[in-house]
Design a protein around this motif. Structure first.
Motif, mmCIF file in Angstrom:
data_model
loop_
_atom_site.group_PDB
_atom_site.id
_atom_site.type_symbol
_atom_site.label_atom_id
_atom_site.label_comp_id
_atom_site.label_asym_id
_atom_site.label_seq_id
_atom_site.Cartn_x
_atom_site.Cartn_y
_atom_site.Cartn_z
ATOM 1 N N ALA A 175 5.951 10.578 14.187
ATOM 2 C CA ALA A 175 6.045 11.396 12.989
ATOM 3 C C ALA A 175 5.932 10.428 11.668
ATOM 4 C CB ALA A 175 7.170 12.025 13.267
ATOM 5 N N ALA A 176 5.737 9.150 11.991
ATOM 6 C CA ALA A 176 5.677 8.155 10.764
ATOM 7 C C ALA A 176 4.527 8.068 10.084
ATOM 8 C CB ALA A 176 6.110 6.707 11.401
ATOM 9 N N GLY A 177 3.557 8.968 10.420
ATOM 10 C CA GLY A 177 2.140 8.989 9.783
ATOM 11 C C GLY A 177 1.657 10.355 10.029
ATOM 12 N N ALA A 178 0.171 10.262 10.167
ATOM 13 C CA ALA A 178 -0.470 11.738 10.347
ATOM 14 C C ALA A 178 -1.849 11.591 11.093
ATOM 15 C CB ALA A 178 -0.617 12.320 8.961
ATOM 16 N N ALA A 179 -2.363 12.483 11.824
ATOM 17 C CA ALA A 179 -3.354 12.324 12.504
ATOM 18 C C ALA A 179 -4.524 12.992 11.783
ATOM 19 C CB ALA A 179 -3.256 12.687 14.000
ATOM 20 N N ALA A 180 -5.791 12.819 12.014
ATOM 21 C CA ALA A 180 -7.005 13.405 11.078
ATOM 22 C C ALA A 180 -8.112 13.476 12.349
ATOM 23 C CB ALA A 180 -7.193 12.758 10.100
ATOM 24 N N ALA A 181 -8.833 14.660 12.021
ATOM 25 C CA ALA A 181 -10.044 14.596 13.001
ATOM 26 C C ALA A 181 -11.261 13.550 12.242
ATOM 27 C CB ALA A 181 -10.668 15.916 12.850
ATOM 28 N N GLY A 182 -12.190 13.383 12.875
ATOM 29 C CA GLY A 182 -13.019 11.993 12.491
ATOM 30 C C GLY A 182 -13.977 12.485 11.358
ATOM 31 N N THR A 183 -13.649 12.956 10.184
ATOM 32 C CA THR A 183 -14.354 13.326 9.114
ATOM 33 C C THR A 183 -13.527 12.579 7.772
ATOM 34 O OG1 THR A 183 -13.239 15.429 8.372
ATOM 35 C CG2 THR A 183 -15.103 15.220 9.995
ATOM 36 N N GLY A 184 -14.306 12.250 6.733
ATOM 37 C CA GLY A 184 -13.587 11.919 5.692
ATOM 38 C C GLY A 184 -12.770 12.828 4.945
ATOM 39 N N PRO A 240 3.331 4.260 5.789
ATOM 40 C CA PRO A 240 2.984 5.315 6.886
ATOM 41 C C PRO A 240 1.415 5.187 7.023
ATOM 42 C CG PRO A 240 3.173 6.295 4.610
ATOM 43 C CD PRO A 240 3.759 4.744 4.687
ATOM 44 N N VAL A 241 0.906 5.667 8.156
ATOM 45 C CA VAL A 241 -0.454 5.290 8.441
ATOM 46 C C VAL A 241 -1.051 6.658 8.887
ATOM 47 C CG1 VAL A 241 -2.091 4.155 10.230
ATOM 48 C CG2 VAL A 241 0.128 3.024 9.359
ATOM 49 N N VAL A 242 -2.380 6.845 8.431
ATOM 50 C CA VAL A 242 -3.227 8.060 8.690
ATOM 51 C C VAL A 242 -4.086 7.664 10.048
ATOM 52 C CG1 VAL A 242 -4.930 9.694 8.166
ATOM 53 C CG2 VAL A 242 -2.822 9.177 6.628
ATOM 54 N N VAL A 243 -4.195 8.120 11.071
ATOM 55 C CA VAL A 243 -4.960 7.689 12.134
ATOM 56 C C VAL A 243 -5.867 8.721 12.580
ATOM 57 C CG1 VAL A 243 -3.013 6.192 12.778
ATOM 58 C CG2 VAL A 243 -3.313 8.463 13.744
ATOM 59 N N ASN A 244 -6.791 8.202 13.590
ATOM 60 C CA ASN A 244 -7.594 9.339 14.117
ATOM 61 C C ASN A 244 -7.214 9.861 15.096
ATOM 62 O OD1 ASN A 244 -10.200 10.228 15.287
ATOM 63 N ND2 ASN A 244 -11.280 8.562 14.463
ATOM 64 N N ALA A 245 -7.080 11.084 15.210
ATOM 65 C CA ALA A 245 -6.693 11.962 16.258
ATOM 66 C C ALA A 245 -7.429 12.054 17.486
ATOM 67 C CB ALA A 245 -6.702 13.601 15.727
ATOM 68 N N ALA A 246 -8.494 11.402 17.521
ATOM 69 C CA ALA A 246 -9.013 10.945 18.961
ATOM 70 C C ALA A 246 -8.838 9.607 19.538
ATOM 71 C CB ALA A 246 -10.544 11.203 18.651
ATOM 72 N N SER A 247 -7.811 8.978 18.831
ATOM 73 C CA SER A 247 -7.560 7.719 19.667
ATOM 74 C C SER A 247 -6.094 7.753 20.231
ATOM 75 C CB SER A 247 -7.518 6.521 18.519
ATOM 76 O OG SER A 247 -6.467 6.910 17.590
ATOM 77 N N ALA A 248 -5.559 6.660 20.531
ATOM 78 C CA ALA A 248 -3.890 6.486 21.001
ATOM 79 C C ALA A 248 -3.001 6.498 19.891
ATOM 80 C CB ALA A 248 -4.111 5.211 22.174
ATOM 81 N N ALA A 286 0.674 -1.257 -0.058
ATOM 82 C CA ALA A 286 0.104 0.244 0.050
ATOM 83 C C ALA A 286 0.805 1.217 0.005
ATOM 84 C CB ALA A 286 -0.878 0.113 1.154
ATOM 85 N N ASP A 287 0.222 2.261 -0.217
ATOM 86 C CA ASP A 287 0.791 3.803 -0.379
ATOM 87 C C ASP A 287 0.662 4.321 1.038
ATOM 88 O OD1 ASP A 287 2.254 4.122 -3.159
ATOM 89 O OD2 ASP A 287 -0.015 3.710 -3.523
ATOM 90 N N VAL A 288 -0.522 4.217 1.509
ATOM 91 C CA VAL A 288 -1.067 4.643 2.871
ATOM 92 C C VAL A 288 -2.155 3.589 3.605
ATOM 93 C CG1 VAL A 288 -1.862 6.534 4.143
ATOM 94 C CG2 VAL A 288 -0.549 7.092 1.993
ATOM 95 N N VAL A 289 -1.809 3.593 4.694
ATOM 96 C CA VAL A 289 -2.835 2.365 5.392
ATOM 97 C C VAL A 289 -3.670 3.573 6.310
ATOM 98 C CG1 VAL A 289 -3.254 0.913 7.250
ATOM 99 C CG2 VAL A 289 -1.434 0.589 5.538
ATOM 100 N N ILE A 290 -5.084 3.279 6.301
ATOM 101 C CA ILE A 290 -5.978 4.279 7.167
ATOM 102 C C ILE A 290 -6.406 3.543 8.206
ATOM 103 C CG2 ILE A 290 -8.102 5.450 7.174
ATOM 104 C CD1 ILE A 290 -7.540 5.964 4.117
ATOM 105 N N ALA A 291 -6.309 4.181 9.250
ATOM 106 C CA ALA A 291 -6.549 3.487 10.738
ATOM 107 C C ALA A 291 -7.712 4.392 11.334
ATOM 108 C CB ALA A 291 -5.503 3.135 11.498
ATOM 109 N N PRO A 292 -8.806 4.380 11.170
ATOM 110 C CA PRO A 292 -9.934 5.668 11.481
ATOM 111 C C PRO A 292 -10.503 5.474 12.909
ATOM 112 C CG PRO A 292 -11.127 3.845 9.867
ATOM 113 C CD PRO A 292 -9.735 3.617 10.169
ATOM 114 N N GLY A 293 -10.201 4.227 13.684
ATOM 115 C CA GLY A 293 -10.799 3.906 14.630
ATOM 116 C C GLY A 293 -10.605 5.077 15.827
ATOM 117 N N PRO A 294 -11.557 5.653 16.311
ATOM 118 C CA PRO A 294 -11.546 6.682 17.593
ATOM 119 C C PRO A 294 -11.216 6.212 19.103
ATOM 120 C CG PRO A 294 -13.864 6.381 17.298
ATOM 121 C CD PRO A 294 -13.139 5.133 16.124
#
Length: 387
Positions: free
Chosen positions: A314-323, A299-307, A274-282
């Motif tokens: 710095a190996a990924g990025a955090a995002a708020a819970g919206t698409g 690298p992984v994009v994760v939910n900012a509300a989670s651990a 994969a180019d990016v893995v998405i882990a959206p669990g809050p």
């Protein structure tokens, strides 16, 4: 030393909890202890799985969870605990099995409860208003801390709900990752070509498809990326009760539902490709699937509300819970030079090894040698090991 572990909500085939239980059991055995795992199932059983003795007690399916079962029947489980006569009790459930902490104390058995989820977060997912959910979580967490000798959390985020109660018996021990199975060498051009063209961005979401994992955010992120002109495709690895709804949501999008993949190597290949893995669990308190992706160099994009922001760093990025927020974070990650972002992912994963996790858990059990024991020599080490 016999370490008896109790766990509910263990999927029969995969999942982060199952992975953690397997690796910790192997580590306990390698350290000279006898691990015994007790889980619910469709029927009674007693078998060896590698170095772990796994005892299955019949347990009912929890409605609307896609197959999760729980241990019920206190008398039956009490009889089993009496028969097993554990030297240590480890409980991987903070609610339905809380009474086992009292059993352990009455029988002089040191006990540990491992917190694998945020109770306050789960209550919010289940619809409890924020203030009410937090108060209820505090009350239940206080009761849990009272009945066990020690509470183990895997991240600062997970420990916060106990720390705010002033829990004195709190220990923090990160989990680990299999750095051999999950490795950048698993990246395969033929695996990538199965789902995406060379000019497309391959996204992967790998988890149980259940409400608390918020898998719909991965689909929504794909939709936002496509709307922004990014030629992205999404592969969803895993199964669960949300799959029909996700398929409906993704009807007009390039989403491939790979389902459950048999074998960790197959999972590693798709994560590495994969180019990016998405882990959206809050409400993730650690996120083993995300860490496995990092180990694969993705690298992984994760939910900012989670651990997970704490885990991926710095190996990924955090995002708020919206698409839309997840789509922006994906583009942020893709803007980094590929070689650098993949190297950073692997380097971050290498900070989490199972040997260190096993040692931390054994120390929480009082079953691992301290520096003083090592200095004292073989007699002290045999005492710690229960020999």
């Amino acid at each position: 030393m016999r370490i008896v572990r109790l766990a509910n909500f263990v999927t029969p085939r995969s999942g982060g909890l199952r992975t953690a239980l397997r690796n910790l059991g192997e580590g306990y055995h390698a350290a000279g202890h006898e691990p015994v795992l007790v889980v619910p199932g469709a029927e009674a059983g007693d078998r060896m799985e590698g170095s772990d003795r796994v005892i299955t007690l019949p347990g009912p399916v929890v409605p609307k969870t896609g197959g999760y079962r729980v241990l019920t029947g206190r008398r039956r489980l009490t009889r089993l605990l009496d028969e097993l006569a554990p030297d240590r009790l480890e409980v991987n459930d903070r609610s339905t099995l809380r009474w086992t902490g009292r059993w352990a104390r009455a029988n002089g058995v040191p006990s540990v409860m491992v917190s694998h989820e945020s109770l306050a977060g789960l209550l919010r997912v289940w619809g409890a208003p924020g203030g009410l959910g937090d108060r209820l979580a505090d009350r239940l967490n206080a009761r849990t801390a009272e009945v066990y000798d020690r509470v183990v959390c895997t991240t600062d985020w997970a420990a916060a709900e106990f720390r705010r109660l002033g829990t004195p018996n709190l220990h923090q021990v990160p989990l680990g990752v299999d750095l051999v199975t999950f490795d950048p060498s698993r990246r395969k051009p033929e695996v990538r070509a199965r789902y995406a063209r060379d000019d497309e961005v391959l996204l992967v979401h790998c988890s149980r498809l259940s409400p608390e994992k918020r898998p719909e955010l991965a689909v929504d992120a794909l939709a936002a990326l496509r709307a922004a002109g990014v030629p992205a495709v999404l592969v969803v690895v895993g199964d669960g009760p949300r799959r029909p709804a996700l398929a409906y949501r993704a009807a007009r999008l390039p989403v491939h539902f790979a389902g459950f993949l048999s074998g960790r190597e197959a999972v590693a290949e798709i994560l590495a490709s994969a180019d990016v893995v998405i882990a959206p669990g809050p409400v993730e308190t650690f996120g083993l699937a995300g860490l496995e992706a990092l180990a694969c160099g993705t690298p992984v994009v994760v939910n900012a509300a989670s651990a997970l922001p704490e885990v991926v760093g710095a190996a990924g990025a955090a995002a708020a819970g919206t698409g839309e927020a997840f789509a922006e974070a994906v583009q942020e990650v893709l803007a980094r030079p590929e070689e650098g972002r993949r190297a950073a992912a692997r380097a971050r994963a290498e900070e989490f090894g199972w040997p260190a996790a096993v040692d931390g858990f054994l120390r929480a059990h009082g079953a691992a040698p301290s520096p003083a024991d090592v200095a004292a020599g073989p007699a002290a080490l045999e005492r710690v090991a229960g020999r």
